[in-house]
Write a protein that holds these residues in place. Structure first.
Motif, PDB file in Angstrom:
ATOM      1  N   ASP A  33       0.967  -1.475  -0.005  1.00  0.00           N
ATOM      2  CA  ASP A  33       0.087  -0.126  -0.174  1.00  0.00           C
ATOM      3  C   ASP A  33       0.965   1.495  -0.202  1.00  0.00           C
ATOM      4  N   ALA A  34       1.962   1.132   0.321  1.00  0.00           N
ATOM      5  CA  ALA A  34       3.131   2.506   0.297  1.00  0.00           C
ATOM      6  C   ALA A  34       3.498   2.138  -1.001  1.00  0.00           C
ATOM      7  N   ILE A  35       3.583   1.833  -1.803  1.00  0.00           N
ATOM      8  CA  ILE A  35       4.184   1.529  -3.411  1.00  0.00           C
ATOM      9  C   ILE A  35       3.072   2.335  -4.735  1.00  0.00           C
ATOM     10  N   THR A  36       3.530   3.267  -5.165  1.00  0.00           N
ATOM     11  CA  THR A  36       3.129   3.323  -6.161  1.00  0.00           C
ATOM     12  C   THR A  36       3.734   3.457  -7.798  1.00  0.00           C
ATOM     13  N   VAL A  37       3.399   2.711  -8.424  1.00  0.00           N
ATOM     14  CA  VAL A  37       4.174   2.379  -9.580  1.00  0.00           C
ATOM     15  C   VAL A  37       4.197   3.010 -10.689  1.00  0.00           C
ATOM     16  N   VAL A  38       4.670   3.757 -11.028  1.00  0.00           N
ATOM     17  CA  VAL A  38       4.964   4.510 -12.233  1.00  0.00           C
ATOM     18  C   VAL A  38       5.423   3.612 -12.896  1.00  0.00           C
ATOM     19  N   ASP A  39       5.710   2.674 -13.480  1.00  0.00           N
ATOM     20  CA  ASP A  39       6.124   1.748 -14.872  1.00  0.00           C
ATOM     21  C   ASP A  39       6.633   0.202 -13.819  1.00  0.00           C
ATOM     22  N   ILE A  43       9.316   3.199  -9.959  1.00  0.00           N
ATOM     23  CA  ILE A  43       8.258   3.816  -8.111  1.00  0.00           C
ATOM     24  C   ILE A  43       8.315   4.363  -7.305  1.00  0.00           C
ATOM     25  N   GLU A  44       7.405   4.714  -6.517  1.00  0.00           N
ATOM     26  CA  GLU A  44       7.601   6.277  -5.536  1.00  0.00           C
ATOM     27  C   GLU A  44       6.559   5.391  -4.917  1.00  0.00           C
ATOM     28  N   VAL A  45       7.751   5.794  -3.599  1.00  0.00           N
ATOM     29  CA  VAL A  45       7.476   4.744  -1.450  1.00  0.00           C
ATOM     30  C   VAL A  45       8.017   6.510  -0.705  1.00  0.00           C
ATOM     31  N   GLY A  46       7.008   7.440  -0.266  1.00  0.00           N
ATOM     32  CA  GLY A  46       6.738   8.072   0.628  1.00  0.00           C
ATOM     33  C   GLY A  46       7.432   9.531  -0.090  1.00  0.00           C
ATOM     34  N   GLY A  47       6.919   9.638  -0.882  1.00  0.00           N
ATOM     35  CA  GLY A  47       7.252  10.489  -1.758  1.00  0.00           C
ATOM     36  C   GLY A  47       8.666  10.526  -2.383  1.00  0.00           C
ATOM     37  N   CYS A 100      26.274   6.781 -10.148  1.00  0.00           N
ATOM     38  CA  CYS A 100      26.672   8.452 -10.787  1.00  0.00           C
ATOM     39  C   CYS A 100      27.663   8.925 -10.858  1.00  0.00           C
ATOM     40  N   PRO A 101      28.966   9.911 -11.856  1.00  0.00           N
ATOM     41  CA  PRO A 101      29.020  10.287 -10.327  1.00  0.00           C
ATOM     42  C   PRO A 101      29.228  11.546  -9.331  1.00  0.00           C
ATOM     43  N   THR A 102      30.088  10.593  -7.892  1.00  0.00           N
ATOM     44  CA  THR A 102      29.529  11.172  -7.350  1.00  0.00           C
ATOM     45  C   THR A 102      28.913  12.456  -7.076  1.00  0.00           C
ATOM     46  N   LYS A 103      29.073  13.459  -7.663  1.00  0.00           N
ATOM     47  CA  LYS A 103      29.099  14.947  -7.680  1.00  0.00           C
ATOM     48  C   LYS A 103      27.522  15.427  -8.000  1.00  0.00           C
ATOM     49  N   THR A 104      27.000  14.317  -8.839  1.00  0.00           N
ATOM     50  CA  THR A 104      25.363  14.665  -9.211  1.00  0.00           C
ATOM     51  C   THR A 104      24.397  13.395  -8.771  1.00  0.00           C
ATOM     52  N   ILE A 105      24.576  12.534  -7.710  1.00  0.00           N
ATOM     53  CA  ILE A 105      23.733  11.820  -7.094  1.00  0.00           C
ATOM     54  C   ILE A 105      22.832  13.028  -6.585  1.00  0.00           C
ATOM     55  N   GLY A 106      22.059  12.564  -6.695  1.00  0.00           N
ATOM     56  CA  GLY A 106      21.075  13.119  -5.793  1.00  0.00           C
ATOM     57  C   GLY A 106      20.392  14.379  -7.129  1.00  0.00           C
ATOM     58  N   THR A 107      20.783  14.539  -8.041  1.00  0.00           N
ATOM     59  CA  THR A 107      20.248  15.708  -9.227  1.00  0.00           C
ATOM     60  C   THR A 107      19.698  14.836 -10.079  1.00  0.00           C
ATOM     61  N   LYS A 108      19.341  16.336 -11.162  1.00  0.00           N
ATOM     62  CA  LYS A 108      18.906  15.242 -12.199  1.00  0.00           C
ATOM     63  C   LYS A 108      19.802  14.965 -13.241  1.00  0.00           C
ATOM     64  N   LYS A 109      20.930  15.251 -13.038  1.00  0.00           N
ATOM     65  CA  LYS A 109      22.234  14.774 -13.701  1.00  0.00           C
ATOM     66  C   LYS A 109      22.031  13.096 -13.108  1.00  0.00           C
ATOM     67  N   CYS A 110      22.500  13.003 -12.278  1.00  0.00           N
ATOM     68  CA  CYS A 110      22.115  11.604 -11.853  1.00  0.00           C
ATOM     69  C   CYS A 110      20.446  11.018 -12.157  1.00  0.00           C
ATOM     70  N   ASN A 111      20.431  10.427 -13.149  1.00  0.00           N
ATOM     71  CA  ASN A 111      19.251   9.145 -12.789  1.00  0.00           C
ATOM     72  C   ASN A 111      17.915  10.371 -12.809  1.00  0.00           C
ATOM     73  N   TYR A 112      17.589  11.477 -13.467  1.00  0.00           N
ATOM     74  CA  TYR A 112      16.818  12.458 -13.559  1.00  0.00           C
ATOM     75  C   TYR A 112      16.481  12.431 -11.792  1.00  0.00           C
ATOM     76  N   GLY A 113      16.997  12.073 -11.278  1.00  0.00           N
ATOM     77  CA  GLY A 113      16.957  13.057  -9.302  1.00  0.00           C
ATOM     78  C   GLY A 113      16.259  11.864  -8.899  1.00  0.00           C
ATOM     79  N   ARG A 114      15.715  11.069  -9.055  1.00  0.00           N
ATOM     80  CA  ARG A 114      15.309   9.278  -8.863  1.00  0.00           C
ATOM     81  C   ARG A 114      15.947   8.943  -7.766  1.00  0.00           C
ATOM     82  N   LYS A 115      16.722   8.295  -7.219  1.00  0.00           N
ATOM     83  CA  LYS A 115      16.834   7.368  -6.326  1.00  0.00           C
ATOM     84  C   LYS A 115      17.022   6.083  -6.404  1.00  0.00           C
TER      85      LYS A 115
END
Length: 166
Positions: A33-39, A43-47, A100-115
């Motif tokens: 119930d905590a999971i929203t399937v994107v494709d 997935i999305e979990v907790g925002g 991803c390169p360390t400096k880009t983790i958490g940004t749009k340059k790394c995986n479009y900002g996804r975890k």
């Protein structure tokens, strides 16, 4: 095997155990119930949006390229099957470091900002199940980069041509 061969094998096993234990990420039991399937691989979990690692499914839509009707149709089947699998047992989600390169983790340059994450069902990577059902392809990234994305139109053509009677 000689004495030095056994010693080298033992050293290799110990090194691998130490190396992989440092990579281990704590998985957390998660409710469906905590999971929203994107494709089929997102997935999305907790925002937070997670790109699941180890496999790739066809795209329903993407800004990067035109998606063929056959790919979209297979993507919808993969998403539906992924959603069905979520209801078949205990789920664990482990966040893993993105490739991803360390400096880009958490940004749009790394995986479009996804975890990045690994989702297991009954202890087995859910992507392996989709691969076995030919709804996904293995997609394994290196430490700081990923290979070229699978060519889904070619994969689909190959699957259909293999299923046609000769």
């Amino acid at each position: 095997m000689g004495e030095s061969g056994r010693g080298m094998k033992c050293f290799t096993l110990i090194f691998a155990a130490i190396f992989f234990s440092t990579l281990r990420v704590q998985a957390e039991l998660i409710s469906v119930d905590a999971i929203t399937v994107v494709d089929g691989d997102t997935i999305e979990v907790g925002g937070h949006r997670y790109r699941l690692v180890g496999y790739d499914t066809p795209e329903i839509k993407t800004r990067r390229r035109k998606v063929t009707p056959d790919e979209r149709a297979l993507a919808i089947v993969a998403k539906k099957r992924f959603t069905e699998l979520l209801h078949n047992g205990p789920l664990d989600l482990a966040e893993v470091v993105c490739s991803c390169p360390t400096k880009t983790i958490g940004t749009k340059k790394c995986n479009y900002g996804r975890k990045c994450g690994r989702l297991t069902l009954n202890g087995k990577n859910i992507g392996e199940m989709l691969i076995a059902e030919e709804l996904a392809e293995p997609f394994v990234c290196g430490e700081t980069s990923c290979p070229e994305m699978p060519d889904w139109p070619k994969i689909i053509e190959r699957q259909f041509s293999a299923q046609r009677p000769q």
